[in-house]
Scaffold this active site. Structure first.
Site, PDB file in Angstrom:
ATOM      1  N   SER A 289      76.464 -36.923  -7.621  1.00  0.00           N
ATOM      2  CA  SER A 289      77.109 -36.041  -8.611  1.00  0.00           C
ATOM      3  C   SER A 289      77.274 -34.623  -8.075  1.00  0.00           C
ATOM      4  O   SER A 289      78.276 -33.959  -8.360  1.00  0.00           O
ATOM      5  CB  SER A 289      76.396 -36.060  -9.963  1.00  0.00           C
ATOM      6  OG  SER A 289      75.030 -36.059  -9.816  1.00  0.00           O
TER       7      SER A 289
ATOM      8  N   ASP B 208      70.888 -29.334  -4.580  1.00  0.00           N
ATOM      9  CA  ASP B 208      71.775 -30.405  -4.120  1.00  0.00           C
ATOM     10  C   ASP B 208      73.202 -29.893  -3.913  1.00  0.00           C
ATOM     11  O   ASP B 208      73.912 -30.299  -2.996  1.00  0.00           O
ATOM     12  CB  ASP B 208      71.743 -31.586  -5.108  1.00  0.00           C
ATOM     13  CG  ASP B 208      71.749 -31.158  -6.574  1.00  0.00           C
ATOM     14  OD1 ASP B 208      71.833 -29.935  -6.853  1.00  0.00           O
ATOM     15  OD2 ASP B 208      71.680 -32.036  -7.450  1.00  0.00           O
TER      16      ASP B 208
ATOM     17  N   GLY C 254      70.095 -41.843  -5.634  1.00  0.00           N
ATOM     18  CA  GLY C 254      69.590 -40.474  -5.759  1.00  0.00           C
ATOM     19  C   GLY C 254      69.842 -39.619  -4.538  1.00  0.00           C
ATOM     20  O   GLY C 254      69.103 -38.674  -4.283  1.00  0.00           O
ATOM     21  N   LEU C 255      70.891 -39.921  -3.792  1.00  0.00           N
ATOM     22  CA  LEU C 255      71.187 -39.074  -2.627  1.00  0.00           C
ATOM     23  C   LEU C 255      72.195 -37.973  -2.953  1.00  0.00           C
ATOM     24  O   LEU C 255      72.724 -37.325  -2.055  1.00  0.00           O
ATOM     25  CB  LEU C 255      71.686 -39.923  -1.447  1.00  0.00           C
ATOM     26  CG  LEU C 255      70.621 -40.746  -0.721  1.00  0.00           C
ATOM     27  CD1 LEU C 255      71.225 -41.540   0.426  1.00  0.00           C
ATOM     28  CD2 LEU C 255      69.497 -39.863  -0.181  1.00  0.00           C
ATOM     29  N   GLY C 256      72.489 -37.778  -4.224  1.00  0.00           N
ATOM     30  CA  GLY C 256      73.286 -36.609  -4.606  1.00  0.00           C
ATOM     31  C   GLY C 256      74.770 -36.857  -4.774  1.00  0.00           C
ATOM     32  O   GLY C 256      75.583 -36.016  -4.391  1.00  0.00           O
TER      33      GLY C 256
ATOM     34  N   ALA D 255      77.694 -33.897  -4.857  1.00  0.00           N
ATOM     35  CA  ALA D 255      78.760 -33.974  -3.850  1.00  0.00           C
ATOM     36  C   ALA D 255      80.132 -34.046  -4.523  1.00  0.00           C
ATOM     37  O   ALA D 255      81.079 -33.382  -4.095  1.00  0.00           O
ATOM     38  CB  ALA D 255      78.546 -35.184  -2.946  1.00  0.00           C
TER      39      ALA D 255
HETATM   40  O1  PMV Z   1      66.050 -36.149  -8.326  1.00  0.00           O
HETATM   41  P1  PMV Z   1      66.806 -35.269  -7.403  1.00  0.00           P
HETATM   42  O2  PMV Z   1      67.002 -35.882  -6.063  1.00  0.00           O
HETATM   43  O3  PMV Z   1      68.068 -34.767  -8.001  1.00  0.00           O
HETATM   44  O4  PMV Z   1      65.888 -34.013  -7.118  1.00  0.00           O
HETATM   45  C1  PMV Z   1      65.388 -33.218  -8.138  1.00  0.00           C
HETATM   46  C2  PMV Z   1      64.631 -32.054  -7.587  1.00  0.00           C
HETATM   47  C3  PMV Z   1      64.045 -31.133  -8.654  1.00  0.00           C
HETATM   48  O5  PMV Z   1      63.406 -30.050  -7.987  1.00  0.00           O
HETATM   49  C4  PMV Z   1      62.989 -31.882  -9.455  1.00  0.00           C
HETATM   50  C5  PMV Z   1      65.118 -30.626  -9.586  1.00  0.00           C
HETATM   51  C6  PMV Z   1      65.997 -29.530  -9.034  1.00  0.00           C
HETATM   52  O6  PMV Z   1      67.113 -29.395  -9.547  1.00  0.00           O
HETATM   53  O7  PMV Z   1      65.589 -28.791  -8.137  1.00  0.00           O
END
Ligand code: PMV
Length: 305
Positions: A92, A135, A88-90, A94
């Site tokens: 997709s 992200d 879950g560090l992003g 990136a």
């Molecule tokens: O789950 P992650 O790390 O992609 O974070 C989601 C964060 C939210 O605020 C819940 C969704 C968003 O797109 O801002």
């Protein structure tokens, strides 16, 4: 011709969920990067991406880019890097940002950061249907940002690297299901009022956190993190495992801790004095968490040699 581009992953520091409803959040780019190589070669588009999720984002980015610039040359895209899609560090976000940047260099179509963000956000919405784009902003601009949904505000927050500790809960979070779950609760008047009261408080925490970051007041920053976590618990997006990890970090001497991202799994973060780092890491490990070593404030999307 072949070009190579990289983009960083991200960590949400403050303000998740509320950001989707117009409140600000603070996100930081991390030094785990996703690399994309783009070549104009072959008979048809070819995407060599070991991670299935990334493949979807690359395909959509290629389609959008080619349509926008009326390009019908086949491309080969290869992705690699140290950003696993599991934590879950992003990865997709990136990969989307890096693909669009790589294609813009390959076809000499100059794109500003804002244009890269906007195109990436279109790709993201098409695939996920929900999301603030925080992200993608981190992957594009890098550093640490004050961000409002869909890029209404993208403002650098000038800070020193933070003493962050990141713990992975061992479970992959399903962000869009959690976001849609919350949205369905907002349909009912009673729960809507309650949720927006929580969002108001989260919004205030984000503003205070920005001040604490400016003042380098990490004791206060930690307290705000923990308060943010308690509000996310009230929203019902935390899990017993994330709560355990957060509590263990605080008991071991962290200034504060919270889940980071949608909840339901993925990572938690803690901020701690350097002297306490080992205790905090050990306490997170003792709950079954895995420490992920990162530095924040990483550079945004860039062309590699
Ligand atoms: O789950 P992650 O790390 O992609 O974070 C989601 C964060 C939210 O605020 C819940 C969704 C968003 O797109 O801002």
């Amino acid at each position: 011709m072949k070009v190579k581009v990289s983009a960083p992953g991200k960590l949400m520091l403050f303000g998740e969920h509320a950001v989707i409803y117009g409140y600000p959040c603070i996100v930081t780019a991390v030094d785990k990067r996703l690399f994309v190589e783009a070549e104009d070669l072959g008979l048809k588009d070819e995407i060599l991406s070991p991670q299935v999720t990334e493949n979807k984002f690359v395909r959509e980015s290629v389609t959008l880019f080619k349509k926008k610039f009326k390009i019908n040359v086949p491309v080969r895209i290869t992705t690699f890097g140290d950003l696993s899609q599991n934590v879950g560090l992003g990865s997709s976000s990136a990969v989307t940002v890096a693909t669009i940047k790589a294609l813009s260099v390959l076809f000499s179509e100059e794109l500003s950061k804002r244009e890269i963000f906007d195109m990436s956000y279109r790709v993201d919405l098409k695939i996920q249907g929900v999301g603030s784009g925080f992200d993608l902003a981190a992957a594009t601009y890098g550093g640490t940002l004050n961000f409002v949904s869909s890029g209404k505000v993208i403002e650098p927050v000038k800070i020193k690297p933070l003493q962050l500790i990141v713990g992975y809960s061992g479970k992959k979070a399903d962000t869009s299901t959690i976001v849609k779950g919350l949205r369905s609760k907002i349909k009912y008047k009673k729960t809507k009022e309650l949720i927006f009261k929580i969002f108001d408080q989260i919004g205030k925490i984000v503003r205070l956190a920005k001040k604490s970051l400016d003042q380098e007041d990490y004791t206060e920053l930690g307290k705000l993190m923990t308060r943010n976590h308690r509000l996310l618990q009230k929203l019902g997006v935390s899990t017993p495992k994330l709560d355990q990890m957060v509590n263990a970090a605080i008991e071991a001497g962290a200034y504060g801790a919270k889940l980071s991202g949608a909840g339901g799994g993925d990572c938690m973060i803690a901020i701690a004095p350097e002297a306490k780092r080992h205790y905090v890491e050990d306490s997170i490990i003792s709950t079954g968490g895995e420490i992920i070593s990162i530095k924040n404030n990483a550079q945004g999307v860039k062309l590699e040699k």
